[in-house]
Design a protein around this motif. Structure first.
Motif, PDB file in Angstrom:
ATOM      1  N   UNK A  20     -45.907   0.880  -1.123  1.00  0.00           N
ATOM      2  CA  UNK A  20     -45.244   2.167  -0.897  1.00  0.00           C
ATOM      3  C   UNK A  20     -43.991   1.991  -0.050  1.00  0.00           C
ATOM      4  N   UNK A  21     -44.104   1.187   1.000  1.00  0.00           N
ATOM      5  CA  UNK A  21     -42.977   0.960   1.905  1.00  0.00           C
ATOM      6  C   UNK A  21     -41.848   0.223   1.196  1.00  0.00           C
ATOM      7  N   UNK A  22     -42.179  -0.813   0.449  1.00  0.00           N
ATOM      8  CA  UNK A  22     -41.166  -1.571  -0.289  1.00  0.00           C
ATOM      9  C   UNK A  22     -40.492  -0.692  -1.335  1.00  0.00           C
ATOM     10  N   UNK A  23     -41.297   0.076  -2.060  1.00  0.00           N
ATOM     11  CA  UNK A  23     -40.767   0.909  -3.129  1.00  0.00           C
ATOM     12  C   UNK A  23     -39.844   1.991  -2.578  1.00  0.00           C
ATOM     13  N   UNK A  24     -40.261   2.662  -1.520  1.00  0.00           N
ATOM     14  CA  UNK A  24     -39.441   3.720  -0.931  1.00  0.00           C
ATOM     15  C   UNK A  24     -38.105   3.171  -0.441  1.00  0.00           C
ATOM     16  N   UNK A  25     -38.137   1.996   0.191  1.00  0.00           N
ATOM     17  CA  UNK A  25     -36.894   1.395   0.675  1.00  0.00           C
ATOM     18  C   UNK A  25     -35.997   0.954  -0.475  1.00  0.00           C
ATOM     19  N   UNK A  26     -36.594   0.365  -1.512  1.00  0.00           N
ATOM     20  CA  UNK A  26     -35.805  -0.102  -2.646  1.00  0.00           C
ATOM     21  C   UNK A  26     -35.122   1.060  -3.348  1.00  0.00           C
ATOM     22  N   UNK A  27     -35.854   2.156  -3.552  1.00  0.00           N
ATOM     23  CA  UNK A  27     -35.262   3.333  -4.184  1.00  0.00           C
ATOM     24  C   UNK A  27     -34.114   3.884  -3.347  1.00  0.00           C
ATOM     25  N   UNK A  28     -34.296   3.904  -2.027  1.00  0.00           N
ATOM     26  CA  UNK A  28     -33.232   4.375  -1.140  1.00  0.00           C
ATOM     27  C   UNK A  28     -32.005   3.480  -1.239  1.00  0.00           C
ATOM     28  N   UNK A  29     -32.221   2.169  -1.358  1.00  0.00           N
ATOM     29  CA  UNK A  29     -31.098   1.232  -1.464  1.00  0.00           C
ATOM     30  C   UNK A  29     -30.334   1.407  -2.763  1.00  0.00           C
ATOM     31  N   UNK A  30     -30.989   2.018  -3.766  1.00  0.00           N
ATOM     32  CA  UNK A  30     -30.373   2.287  -5.062  1.00  0.00           C
ATOM     33  C   UNK A  30     -29.733   3.676  -5.102  1.00  0.00           C
ATOM     34  N   UNK A  31     -29.700   4.349  -3.953  1.00  0.00           N
ATOM     35  CA  UNK A  31     -29.133   5.688  -3.890  1.00  0.00           C
ATOM     36  C   UNK A  31     -30.067   6.772  -4.368  1.00  0.00           C
ATOM     37  N   UNK A  32     -31.364   6.473  -4.412  1.00  0.00           N
ATOM     38  CA  UNK A  32     -32.356   7.426  -4.912  1.00  0.00           C
ATOM     39  C   UNK A  32     -33.475   7.608  -3.885  1.00  0.00           C
ATOM     40  N   UNK A  33     -33.092   7.897  -2.659  1.00  0.00           N
ATOM     41  CA  UNK A  33     -34.088   8.037  -1.584  1.00  0.00           C
ATOM     42  C   UNK A  33     -35.165   9.025  -2.009  1.00  0.00           C
ATOM     43  N   UNK A  34     -36.417   8.586  -2.072  1.00  0.00           N
ATOM     44  CA  UNK A  34     -37.483   9.444  -2.606  1.00  0.00           C
ATOM     45  C   UNK A  34     -38.089  10.364  -1.552  1.00  0.00           C
ATOM     46  N   UNK A  35     -38.808  11.351  -2.028  1.00  0.00           N
ATOM     47  CA  UNK A  35     -39.717  12.105  -1.172  1.00  0.00           C
ATOM     48  C   UNK A  35     -40.972  11.256  -1.025  1.00  0.00           C
ATOM     49  N   UNK A  36     -41.330  10.914   0.202  1.00  0.00           N
ATOM     50  CA  UNK A  36     -42.469  10.028   0.442  1.00  0.00           C
ATOM     51  C   UNK A  36     -43.627  10.817   1.044  1.00  0.00           C
ATOM     52  N   UNK A  37     -44.824  10.603   0.495  1.00  0.00           N
ATOM     53  CA  UNK A  37     -46.004  11.375   0.902  1.00  0.00           C
ATOM     54  C   UNK A  37     -47.171  10.432   1.161  1.00  0.00           C
TER      55      UNK A  37
END
Length: 241
Positions: A20-37
């Motif tokens: 979850x942590x890796x995925x959320x950071x990777x998406x943010x680095x791609x300009x797609x910062x997610x909603x994390x729950x």
């Protein structure tokens, strides 16, 4: 289409929150910062990452899914519009999976403009067979609306059984059409790379926060950059993500 990423696995301590942590950071680095729950009822580690702005949601009540809390989860996904990352604990794995399937949530999410992506961790050593079984059950039970990403985590040992790699195992061969991507977490030397990553995970720091810290040595920052680039590169190349 936006993605609703659910990290699901019935075995505890295999790296679900790490995913979850890796995925959320990777998406943010791609300009797609997610909603994390964070829906883990026991170990809400994901919500400890302040930089990821993780929202905590209690979905369990007396060992069962609280329908109203689950309704709230769906509303949060709908309100997000963009990508969503949901970390879930081992203790709520069975009821949440059942609730998702029995309420036809994958197709509902599609109607809402989100594709359900199930992330499953496969861990080595004593966790291997349990996590393989968990993957096979999920692939069998979830409808075709759901895509799967498998994460191979060699922290406890190699991902192999009786001389077979994951891709050669019966569970994968029978369900490979369901798997959109495989992310291979690197096998890290514990004295260097492993310790560096463990330190920032324990401190609940993102890569960006750690790399901006003047307290880390030059080589520690370099090793963290290598880990980050290896994992983020695989995530970015996964078509379903």
């Amino acid at each position: 289409m936006a993605k609703a990423h659910f990290i699901l696995q019935g075995r505890g301590g295999v790296g679900k929150t790490l995913v979850a942590v890796m995925l959320a950071q990777a998406l943010a680095s791609m300009g797609r910062a997610p909603t994390s729950i964070d829906t883990d009822p026991v170990n809400a580690t994901f919500s400890g990452y302040a930089a990821l702005d993780v929202q905590r949601l209690e979905i369990m009540e007396d060992d069962e899914i609280n329908p109203r809390s689950f309704d709230r989860l769906v509303e949060m996904i709908d309100a997000a519009k963009g990508d969503v990352v949901v970390d879930n604990g081992a203790s709520s794995f069975v009821p949440l999976s059942h609730f998702l399937i029995s309420n036809r949530v994958p197709s509902l999410l599609t109607e809402m403009g989100h594709q359900l992506v199930v992330h499953v961790v496969i861990a080595g050593a004593q966790s291997l067979l349990d996590t393989i079984h968990g993957f096979a059950q999920l692939a069998k039970q979830f409808p075709l609306d759901a895509a799967f990403v498998v994460w191979l985590n060699p922290y406890y040992g190699p991902i192999e059984h009786e001389g077979k790699s994951f891709e050669q195992m019966k569970a994968y061969v029978a369900n490979k059409d369901r798997v959109s991507a495989i992310v291979r977490l690197p096998a890290l030397k514990k004295e260097t790379y492993g310790r560096d990553l463990a330190d920032i995970l324990q401190a609940r720091l993102t890569f960006d926060e750690a790399l901006a810290s003047g307290a880390l040595t030059i080589m520690t920052r370099q090793r963290l950059k290598i880990i980050r680039d290896q994992v983020f590169g695989q995530i970015a190349s996964a078509a379903v993500i």
